[in-house]
Each structure stands twice: as structure tokens, then as C-alpha cells.
Design a protein around this motif. Structure first.
Motif, PDB file in Angstrom:
ATOM      1  N   MET A   1      33.494   0.427  30.104  1.00 15.56           N
ATOM      2  CA  MET A   1      32.093   0.699  29.085  1.00 15.56           C
ATOM      3  C   MET A   1      32.914   1.725  27.960  1.00 15.56           C
ATOM      4  N   PHE A   2      32.229   1.828  26.447  1.00 13.81           N
ATOM      5  CA  PHE A   2      32.492   2.624  25.988  1.00 13.81           C
ATOM      6  C   PHE A   2      31.948   3.554  25.555  1.00 13.81           C
ATOM      7  N   ILE A   3      30.374   3.903  26.151  1.00 14.68           N
ATOM      8  CA  ILE A   3      29.692   4.775  25.822  1.00 14.68           C
ATOM      9  C   ILE A   3      28.700   4.692  26.831  1.00 14.68           C
ATOM     10  N   GLY A   4      28.886   4.271  28.093  1.00 14.14           N
ATOM     11  CA  GLY A   4      28.386   4.430  29.294  1.00 14.14           C
ATOM     12  C   GLY A   4      28.519   5.386  30.073  1.00 14.14           C
ATOM     13  N   HIS A   5      29.656   6.299  30.189  1.00 19.70           N
ATOM     14  CA  HIS A   5      29.858   6.671  31.712  1.00 19.70           C
ATOM     15  C   HIS A   5      28.760   7.659  31.439  1.00 19.70           C
ATOM     16  N   LEU A   6      28.585   8.665  30.908  1.00 22.27           N
ATOM     17  CA  LEU A   6      27.836  10.034  31.186  1.00 22.27           C
ATOM     18  C   LEU A   6      26.276  10.322  30.783  1.00 22.27           C
ATOM     19  N   PRO A   7      26.318   8.435  30.107  1.00 16.46           N
ATOM     20  CA  PRO A   7      24.503   8.420  30.268  1.00 16.46           C
ATOM     21  C   PRO A   7      24.374   7.743  30.921  1.00 16.46           C
ATOM     22  N   GLY A   8      25.432   6.882  32.104  1.00 18.19           N
ATOM     23  CA  GLY A   8      24.630   6.419  33.370  1.00 18.19           C
ATOM     24  C   GLY A   8      25.044   7.188  34.728  1.00 18.19           C
ATOM     25  N   ALA A   9      26.474   8.127  34.316  1.00 16.60           N
ATOM     26  CA  ALA A   9      26.125   8.984  35.504  1.00 16.60           C
ATOM     27  C   ALA A   9      24.983   9.818  35.421  1.00 16.60           C
ATOM     28  N   TYR A  10      24.325  10.800  34.171  1.00 18.63           N
ATOM     29  CA  TYR A  10      23.421  11.238  34.313  1.00 18.63           C
ATOM     30  C   TYR A  10      22.260  10.961  34.720  1.00 18.63           C
ATOM     31  N   ILE A  12      22.237   8.054  37.567  1.00 20.64           N
ATOM     32  CA  ILE A  12      22.581   8.050  38.771  1.00 20.64           C
ATOM     33  C   ILE A  12      21.982  10.460  39.372  1.00 20.64           C
ATOM     34  N   PHE A  13      22.594  10.691  38.442  1.00 25.27           N
ATOM     35  CA  PHE A  13      22.253  12.061  39.549  1.00 25.27           C
ATOM     36  C   PHE A  13      21.306  12.715  39.042  1.00 25.27           C
ATOM     37  N   ALA A  24      26.804  22.124  39.538  1.00 27.94           N
ATOM     38  CA  ALA A  24      27.464  21.042  40.823  1.00 27.94           C
ATOM     39  C   ALA A  24      27.024  19.777  39.571  1.00 27.94           C
ATOM     40  N   PHE A  25      25.830  19.578  39.358  1.00 28.32           N
ATOM     41  CA  PHE A  25      25.210  18.974  37.952  1.00 28.32           C
ATOM     42  C   PHE A  25      26.201  18.610  36.669  1.00 28.32           C
ATOM     43  N   ALA A  26      27.038  19.770  36.336  1.00 24.60           N
ATOM     44  CA  ALA A  26      28.325  19.655  34.939  1.00 24.60           C
ATOM     45  C   ALA A  26      29.012  19.391  35.767  1.00 24.60           C
ATOM     46  N   ALA A  27      29.668  19.495  36.739  1.00 26.48           N
ATOM     47  CA  ALA A  27      31.142  18.789  37.392  1.00 26.48           C
ATOM     48  C   ALA A  27      31.220  17.722  37.622  1.00 26.48           C
ATOM     49  N   ALA A  28      29.896  16.545  38.053  1.00 25.05           N
ATOM     50  CA  ALA A  28      29.417  15.287  38.434  1.00 25.05           C
ATOM     51  C   ALA A  28      29.082  14.871  36.969  1.00 25.05           C
ATOM     52  N   MET A  29      29.368  15.280  36.113  1.00 27.00           N
ATOM     53  CA  MET A  29      28.826  14.972  34.496  1.00 27.00           C
ATOM     54  C   MET A  29      30.587  14.969  33.718  1.00 27.00           C
ATOM     55  N   LEU A  30      31.612  15.662  34.290  1.00 25.37           N
ATOM     56  CA  LEU A  30      32.879  16.014  33.638  1.00 25.37           C
ATOM     57  C   LEU A  30      33.497  14.738  34.526  1.00 25.37           C
ATOM     58  N   ALA A  89      32.277  13.077  42.874  1.00 27.86           N
ATOM     59  CA  ALA A  89      31.101  11.519  42.994  1.00 27.86           C
ATOM     60  C   ALA A  89      30.779  10.979  41.794  1.00 27.86           C
ATOM     61  N   GLY A  90      30.982  12.136  41.225  1.00 24.12           N
ATOM     62  CA  GLY A  90      31.244  11.692  38.990  1.00 24.12           C
ATOM     63  C   GLY A  90      32.438  10.408  38.799  1.00 24.12           C
ATOM     64  N   GLY A  91      33.369  10.687  39.080  1.00 22.85           N
ATOM     65  CA  GLY A  91      34.600   9.521  39.088  1.00 22.85           C
ATOM     66  C   GLY A  91      33.779   8.980  39.851  1.00 22.85           C
TER      67      GLY A  91
END
Length: 167
Positions: A1-10, A12-13, A24-30, A89-91
Motif C-alpha cells: 500500500m502506498f496511500i491506503g493505510h491512513l484512509p483504510g484505518a480511518y 475501519i475505526f 484513542a482515535f488519534a492513537a489508532a491513526m498513528l 489495533a492501528g498497527g
């Protein structure tokens, strides 16, 4: 994935835990982007000798352990435990997304076996071009577009709720 990690996690969470607190949401995004911090080591120290998915930061057991450590910590320190659990969980989300076209050793340390769900063939002169021209990148773009749409929708609805509360 090049650009999908942050949008995908967004996606999901925000859909699975819509009322989670900001910290907690910021921690998941990080957590969703933290495994790729190993790229600094990959380029600056390791001189690209090993694929960055071979580093400890791309071992799912690390992120699952952080998730469970956070859940255990919640028993005594609810806020800190929740933040740690969401970071872990973000990881885990990052590992799942990387497993689509990347090699992630889910059974490590018991096995180094890793196989991507989809193999991207070297069809261009540079590997990045091969990835960008593969159909899986269109999926990443769709995930990103969906995440932006959800963010805009939530923003519009939260402003509507705020303005209707005032009058």
C-alpha cells in the motif's frame, strides 16, 4: 500500500468505533502508519539491504501484543490502556492492508513464511510504476475516496447538529 493505510484505518475505526474518543482515535491513526517508520532505517541505516517488511515493525505479533497489553492495562488505567489498545489495533490494520500485495509473516516467530494475497508483476521499468499501474492501486484510490467522503459527511453532519443546537 502506498496511500491506503491512513484512509483504510480511518474507514475501519470510524465505522467500527464511531464514538471513540479523540485521543484513542488519534492513537489508532498513528498506529496505522507507525510500522512504515521503519523506512527511515531502511534508507538511512540499512542501505536497502533487507525489505522493510522483514523488520520487527512489520511483525504482526508486535501489534497484537500492544493491542492485548492495552486491553490488560485498561483494567488499571482505562484511558492509557484504551490509547495503547487503539495504537496496537492501528498497527494490526496496517499489517492486514500490507498483506494484500506485501509479504507479511503472520506466524512469526514460529515461521518466516509470507505470501501476498495478490502478486504485482514487474511490468514497468521501476517497481513503483508497476504498483501504481496495477489494479490494486485503484482499490487504494477507492478506499481513499471513500475515506474522504466519510470525513466530509461526518464534518457536514456535525456542523448541521451544531447549528441546529444553536437555534
Amino acid at each position: 500500500m502506498f496511500i491506503g493505510h491512513l484512509p483504510g484505518a480511518y474507514l475501519i475505526f470510524r465505522t467500527a468505533t464511531p464514538d471513540v474518543g479523540k485521543l484513542a482515535f488519534a492513537a489508532a491513526m498513528l498506529g496505522a502508519v507507525a510500522p512504515d517508520l521503519d523506512m527511515l532505517w531502511f534508507y538511512l541505516v540499512d542501505n536497502r539491504a533487507h525489505h522493510h517488511h522483514a523488520y520487527l515493525t512489520h511483525r504482526p505479533i508486535v501489534w497484537v501484543a500492544l493491542l492485548f497489553a492495552g486491553l490488560a492495562l485498561r483494567l488499571f488505567y482505562p484511558k492509557a490502556g484504551t490509547v495503547l489498545a487503539f495504537f496496537g489495533a492501528g498497527g494490526v490494520v496496517h499489517m492486514a492492508l500490507d498483506s494484500i500485495v506485501g509479504k507479511i509473516a503472520w506466524a512469526w516467530p514460529y515461521s518466516d513464511y509470507s505470501q501476498p494475497l495478490v502478486v504485482v508483476q514487474a511490468t514497468h521499468s521501476h517497481w513503483i510504476l508497476s504498483f501504481l499501474n496495477h489494479w490494486t492501486f485503484a482499490v487504494e484510490l477507492a478506499i481513499t475516496a471513500l475515506a474522504i467522503a466519510l470525513w466530509l459527511w461526518r464534518r457536514r453532519n456535525s456542523t448541521c447538529v451544531l447549528s441546529s443546537d444553536n437555534g
